[in-house]
Design an enzyme around this catalytic site. Structure first.
Site, PDB file in Angstrom:
ATOM      1  CE  LYS A 169      -2.021  -1.147   3.798  1.00 37.91           C
ATOM      2  NZ  LYS A 169      -1.518  -2.531   4.163  1.00 37.91           N
ATOM      3  NE  ARG A 193      -4.815  -1.347   9.413  1.00 34.96           N
ATOM      4  CZ  ARG A 193      -3.787  -0.839   8.743  1.00 34.96           C
ATOM      5  NH1 ARG A 193      -3.682   0.438   8.668  1.00 34.96           N
ATOM      6  NH2 ARG A 193      -2.747  -1.530   8.807  1.00 34.96           N
ATOM      7  NE  ARG A 248       7.725  -2.596   6.421  1.00 29.85           N
ATOM      8  CZ  ARG A 248       6.405  -2.443   6.470  1.00 29.85           C
ATOM      9  NH1 ARG A 248       5.650  -1.890   5.445  1.00 29.85           N
ATOM     10  NH2 ARG A 248       5.904  -3.076   7.644  1.00 29.85           N
ATOM     11  NE  ARG A 291       6.032  -0.246  10.191  1.00 30.46           N
ATOM     12  CZ  ARG A 291       4.726  -0.424   9.612  1.00 30.46           C
ATOM     13  NH1 ARG A 291       4.850  -0.084   8.345  1.00 30.46           N
ATOM     14  NH2 ARG A 291       3.931  -1.131   9.843  1.00 30.46           N
ATOM     15  NE  ARG A 313       1.585  -5.036  10.928  1.00 29.82           N
ATOM     16  CZ  ARG A 313       2.676  -4.965  10.315  1.00 29.82           C
ATOM     17  NH1 ARG A 313       3.747  -5.515  10.810  1.00 29.82           N
ATOM     18  NH2 ARG A 313       2.749  -4.258   9.170  1.00 29.82           N
TER      19      ARG A 313
HETATM   20  P1  AP5 Z   1       4.888  -1.415   1.849  1.00 33.23           P
HETATM   21  O1  AP5 Z   1       4.610  -0.637   0.876  1.00 33.23           O
HETATM   22  O2  AP5 Z   1       5.465  -1.275   3.254  1.00 33.23           O
HETATM   23  O3  AP5 Z   1       3.496  -2.123   2.290  1.00 33.23           O
HETATM   24  P2  AP5 Z   1       2.224  -1.942   3.108  1.00 33.23           P
HETATM   25  O4  AP5 Z   1       0.926  -2.196   2.580  1.00 33.23           O
HETATM   26  O5  AP5 Z   1       2.148  -0.427   3.247  1.00 33.23           O
HETATM   27  O6  AP5 Z   1       2.435  -2.390   4.749  1.00 33.23           O
HETATM   28  P3  AP5 Z   1       2.366  -2.023   6.002  1.00 33.23           P
HETATM   29  O7  AP5 Z   1       3.033  -3.094   6.921  1.00 33.23           O
HETATM   30  O8  AP5 Z   1       2.688  -0.457   6.153  1.00 33.23           O
HETATM   31  O9  AP5 Z   1       0.851  -2.215   6.278  1.00 33.23           O
HETATM   32  P4  AP5 Z   1       0.143  -2.155   7.717  1.00 33.23           P
HETATM   33  O10 AP5 Z   1      -1.446  -1.980   7.259  1.00 33.23           O
HETATM   34  O11 AP5 Z   1       0.227  -3.399   8.304  1.00 33.23           O
HETATM   35  O12 AP5 Z   1       0.844  -1.138   8.485  1.00 33.23           O
HETATM   36  P5  AP5 Z   1       0.512   0.317   8.703  1.00 33.23           P
HETATM   37  O13 AP5 Z   1       1.949   1.342   8.646  1.00 33.23           O
HETATM   38  O14 AP5 Z   1      -0.591   1.080   7.869  1.00 33.23           O
HETATM   39  O15 AP5 Z   1       5.739  -2.848   1.239  1.00 33.23           O
HETATM   40  C1  AP5 Z   1       5.978  -3.987   2.289  1.00 33.23           C
HETATM   41  C2  AP5 Z   1       7.447  -4.413   1.655  1.00 33.23           C
HETATM   42  O16 AP5 Z   1       7.396  -4.970   0.473  1.00 33.23           O
HETATM   43  C3  AP5 Z   1       8.673  -3.247   1.486  1.00 33.23           C
HETATM   44  O17 AP5 Z   1       9.662  -3.781   1.905  1.00 33.23           O
HETATM   45  C4  AP5 Z   1       8.668  -2.929   0.081  1.00 33.23           C
HETATM   46  O18 AP5 Z   1       9.663  -2.340  -0.637  1.00 33.23           O
HETATM   47  C5  AP5 Z   1       8.106  -4.398  -0.504  1.00 33.23           C
HETATM   48  N1  AP5 Z   1       7.261  -4.471  -1.705  1.00 33.23           N
HETATM   49  C6  AP5 Z   1       6.091  -3.668  -1.978  1.00 33.23           C
HETATM   50  N2  AP5 Z   1       5.474  -3.873  -2.889  1.00 33.23           N
HETATM   51  C7  AP5 Z   1       6.393  -4.860  -3.574  1.00 33.23           C
HETATM   52  C8  AP5 Z   1       6.139  -5.646  -4.892  1.00 33.23           C
HETATM   53  N3  AP5 Z   1       5.366  -5.564  -5.596  1.00 33.23           N
HETATM   54  N4  AP5 Z   1       7.222  -6.582  -5.019  1.00 33.23           N
HETATM   55  C9  AP5 Z   1       8.062  -6.718  -4.315  1.00 33.23           C
HETATM   56  N5  AP5 Z   1       8.355  -6.166  -3.038  1.00 33.23           N
HETATM   57  C10 AP5 Z   1       7.374  -5.285  -2.629  1.00 33.23           C
HETATM   58  O19 AP5 Z   1      -0.101   0.363  10.081  1.00 33.23           O
HETATM   59  C11 AP5 Z   1       0.693   0.024  11.240  1.00 33.23           C
HETATM   60  C12 AP5 Z   1      -0.106  -0.069  12.701  1.00 33.23           C
HETATM   61  O20 AP5 Z   1      -0.644   1.276  12.817  1.00 33.23           O
HETATM   62  C13 AP5 Z   1      -1.201  -1.054  12.611  1.00 33.23           C
HETATM   63  O21 AP5 Z   1      -0.970  -2.365  12.517  1.00 33.23           O
HETATM   64  C14 AP5 Z   1      -2.325  -0.413  13.594  1.00 33.23           C
HETATM   65  O22 AP5 Z   1      -1.811  -0.846  14.929  1.00 33.23           O
HETATM   66  C15 AP5 Z   1      -2.029   1.051  13.454  1.00 33.23           C
HETATM   67  N6  AP5 Z   1      -2.941   1.615  12.559  1.00 33.23           N
HETATM   68  C16 AP5 Z   1      -2.673   2.336  11.253  1.00 33.23           C
HETATM   69  N7  AP5 Z   1      -4.001   2.432  10.613  1.00 33.23           N
HETATM   70  C17 AP5 Z   1      -5.224   2.290  11.403  1.00 33.23           C
HETATM   71  C18 AP5 Z   1      -6.203   2.383  11.337  1.00 33.23           C
HETATM   72  N8  AP5 Z   1      -7.069   2.732  10.409  1.00 33.23           N
HETATM   73  N9  AP5 Z   1      -7.354   1.962  12.293  1.00 33.23           N
HETATM   74  C19 AP5 Z   1      -6.491   1.487  13.561  1.00 33.23           C
HETATM   75  N10 AP5 Z   1      -4.963   0.925  13.743  1.00 33.23           N
HETATM   76  C20 AP5 Z   1      -4.349   1.584  12.629  1.00 33.23           C
HETATM   77 MG    MG Z   2       2.415   1.142   5.010  1.00 30.97          MG
END
Ligand code: AP5
Ligand code: MG
Length: 204
Positions: free
Chosen positions: A13, A87, A121, A154, A165
């Site tokens: 994402k 979410r 990552r 992270r 997660r």
């Molecule tokens: P990346 O682009 O970082 O993936 P992502 O989908 O953004 O993954 P996240 O871990 O950030 O998602 P998340 O939803 O768990 O965490 P968030 O920060 O939103 O890509 C991942 C890796 O793959 C990278 O190394 C990249 O280089 C590689 N990659 C990407 N695309 C690729 C491809 N096509 N091919 C190969 N490699 C690739 O949330 C964190 C925490 O915050 C949550 O757990 C929760 O506690 C809290 N939180 C956030 N939002 C909310 C909400 N709305 N409600 C409640 N709690 C929330």
């Molecule tokens: Mg992200």
């Protein structure tokens, strides 16, 4: 144009959001990045969020709803791209009172690939740019290509937290696929980074 990017943790994402927001000139709203910035600055929100995030749990709806509303109200006139919000169904209902959503892009990626991606990552401490040790490495080891900042792993990218997660994603966030079924476009997020971007561009 207002877009939501949906998908499990590690589906790409954040990686795609940066490219799509630039391509369409939209405000990129990453809930995870906003919460990590609050944590780094040790604000009240950051202190509250930290215990949830560290354990792979969702931060309470009321906290993230307030953050999302403010970010949407400050977004640019072309629209916004939401990454990591909503979410839960409750968050989606809240959002529907304040904004019209044009498209929901769902990045479909299986758990085995997610684990491999999150285990490799790297994230920039200063600008939150995302890299991968092998799939998308920085030009200079440990240094951000964009801003020269230091890269780090992270806290929630440990295998047991990743699995947690993913479980919470399945229970709380997957029902949104049905909620948004009329606007939803499914993309194979397991493909290479540039191929995923091309698929999204076609949809838009
Ligand atoms: P990346 O682009 O970082 O993936 P992502 O989908 O953004 O993954 P996240 O871990 O950030 O998602 P998340 O939803 O768990 O965490 P968030 O920060 O939103 O890509 C991942 C890796 O793959 C990278 O190394 C990249 O280089 C590689 N990659 C990407 N695309 C690729 C491809 N096509 N091919 C190969 N490699 C690739 O949330 C964190 C925490 O915050 C949550 O757990 C929760 O506690 C809290 N939180 C956030 N939002 C909310 C909400 N709305 N409600 C409640 N709690 C929330
Ligand atoms: Mg992200």
């Amino acid at each position: 144009m207002n877009i939501i990017l949906l998908g499990p943790p590690g589906s790409g994402k954040g990686t795609q959001a940066v490219k799509v927001a630039e391509y369409k000139n939209l405000s990129h709203i990453s809930m995870g990045d906003i919460l990590r910035k609050e944590m780094k600055e040790k604000t009240d929100i950051g202190i509250e969020a930290e215990s949830y995030i560290k354990n792979g749990l969702l931060v309470p709806d009321d906290v993230v709803n307030k953050i999302a509303l403010k970010a949407i109200q400050n977004s640019n006139k072309n629209g916004f791209l939401l990454d990591g919000y909503p979410r839960t169904l409750y968050q989606a209902e809240f959002l529907s009172k304040y904004a019209n959503i044009d498209r929901v892009i769902y990045l479909d990626v299986p758990l085995e690939i997610i684990i491999e991606r999150l285990a490799g990552r790297l994230v920039c401490k200063s600008c939150a740019a995302v890299y991968h040790k092998t799939n998308n490495p920085p030009k200079k080891e440990g240094i951000c290509d964009q801003c020269g900042g230091e890269l780090y792993v992270r806290d929630d990218d440990k295998e047991e937290t990743i699995v947690n997660r993913f479980k919470i994603y399945t229970k709380e966030t997957q029902p949104l696929l049905d909620y948004y079924k009329d606007k939803l476009v499914k993309i194979n997020g397991a493909n290479a980074l540039e191929d995923v971007f091309e698929s999204i561009k076609k949809v838009l």
